[in-house]
Scaffold this motif. Structure first.
Motif, PDB file in Angstrom:
ATOM      1  N   TYR A   1       0.833  -1.206   0.000  1.00 22.84           N
ATOM      2  CA  TYR A   1       0.000   0.000   0.000  1.00 22.84           C
ATOM      3  C   TYR A   1       0.867   1.255   0.000  1.00 22.84           C
ATOM      4  N   LEU A   2       1.875   1.288   0.876  1.00 22.10           N
ATOM      5  CA  LEU A   2       2.728   2.474   0.966  1.00 22.10           C
ATOM      6  C   LEU A   2       3.551   2.672  -0.299  1.00 22.10           C
ATOM      7  N   ALA A   3       3.979   1.600  -0.939  1.00 24.21           N
ATOM      8  CA  ALA A   3       4.692   1.721  -2.220  1.00 24.21           C
ATOM      9  C   ALA A   3       3.760   2.321  -3.273  1.00 24.21           C
ATOM     10  N   MET A   4       2.520   1.847  -3.313  1.00 33.72           N
ATOM     11  CA  MET A   4       1.531   2.398  -4.234  1.00 33.72           C
ATOM     12  C   MET A   4       1.298   3.875  -3.924  1.00 33.72           C
ATOM     13  N   ALA A   5       1.187   4.203  -2.647  1.00 29.78           N
ATOM     14  CA  ALA A   5       0.932   5.585  -2.243  1.00 29.78           C
ATOM     15  C   ALA A   5       2.074   6.514  -2.653  1.00 29.78           C
ATOM     16  N   ARG A   6       3.305   6.049  -2.527  1.00 28.13           N
ATOM     17  CA  ARG A   6       4.450   6.883  -2.923  1.00 28.13           C
ATOM     18  C   ARG A   6       4.420   7.175  -4.431  1.00 28.13           C
ATOM     19  N   THR A   7       4.089   6.171  -5.211  1.00 33.84           N
ATOM     20  CA  THR A   7       3.974   6.370  -6.661  1.00 33.84           C
ATOM     21  C   THR A   7       2.817   7.311  -6.974  1.00 33.84           C
ATOM     22  N   ALA A   8       1.678   7.066  -6.343  1.00 31.19           N
ATOM     23  CA  ALA A   8       0.502   7.910  -6.563  1.00 31.19           C
ATOM     24  C   ALA A   8       0.771   9.348  -6.133  1.00 31.19           C
ATOM     25  N   ALA A   9       1.488   9.533  -5.037  1.00 26.97           N
ATOM     26  CA  ALA A   9       1.796  10.881  -4.550  1.00 26.97           C
ATOM     27  C   ALA A   9       2.538  11.680  -5.611  1.00 26.97           C
ATOM     28  N   ALA A  10       3.515  11.051  -6.231  1.00 22.69           N
ATOM     29  CA  ALA A  10       4.292  11.746  -7.278  1.00 22.69           C
ATOM     30  C   ALA A  10       3.389  12.133  -8.447  1.00 22.69           C
ATOM     31  N   ILE A  11       2.472  11.246  -8.800  1.00 19.13           N
ATOM     32  CA  ILE A  11       1.562  11.524  -9.911  1.00 19.13           C
ATOM     33  C   ILE A  11       0.612  12.663  -9.541  1.00 19.13           C
TER      34      ILE A  11
END
Length: 119
Positions: free
Chosen positions: A19-29
């Protein structure tokens, strides 16, 4: 005044890293498309209440943790434009598939808020 999207999400503890890995990617987007802040917080001190609580709000199950998250934008219009771009961004396609979500989206609580106090 700024505009905020807020989220409360139950995440299985064994999927927290995903989840946190997904969130980090989503945050950048999201930041690329206009968000000024993107925050993800993992519950550390949230107890079940007698009437209401974060765990009760998402029907928290054994082996899960509550995530409290928010995204800040300059305005509601900026939020609407950013969300439109994010949902069309091909980098988000895999995250949007229900089978790839590391949480139960049916128990996610979310909404948009006009910021009234910012100190």
């Amino acid at each position: 005044m700024a505009y905020v999207d807020g989220f409360v999400i139950p995440v299985p503890k064994n999927k927290l890293d995903a989840y946190l890995a997904m969130a980090r990617t989503a945050a950048a987007i999201w930041r690329e498309h206009g968000a000024t802040e993107f925050r993800e917080c993992v519950a550390d001190d949230v107890q079940p209440g007698k009437l209401t609580s974060f765990p009760q709000s998402v029907n928290l199950e054994d082996g899960e943790v509550v995530i409290f998250s928010w995204i800040v934008y300059p305005s509601r219009a900026a939020r609407d434009a950013a969300n439109d771009k994010v949902m069309k961004d091909p980098r988000m396609a895999e995250f949007m598939k229900p089978e790839n979500m590391p949480f139960d989206g049916k128990r996610m609580i979310y909404g948009g808020f006009e910021m009234q106090v910012d100190m």
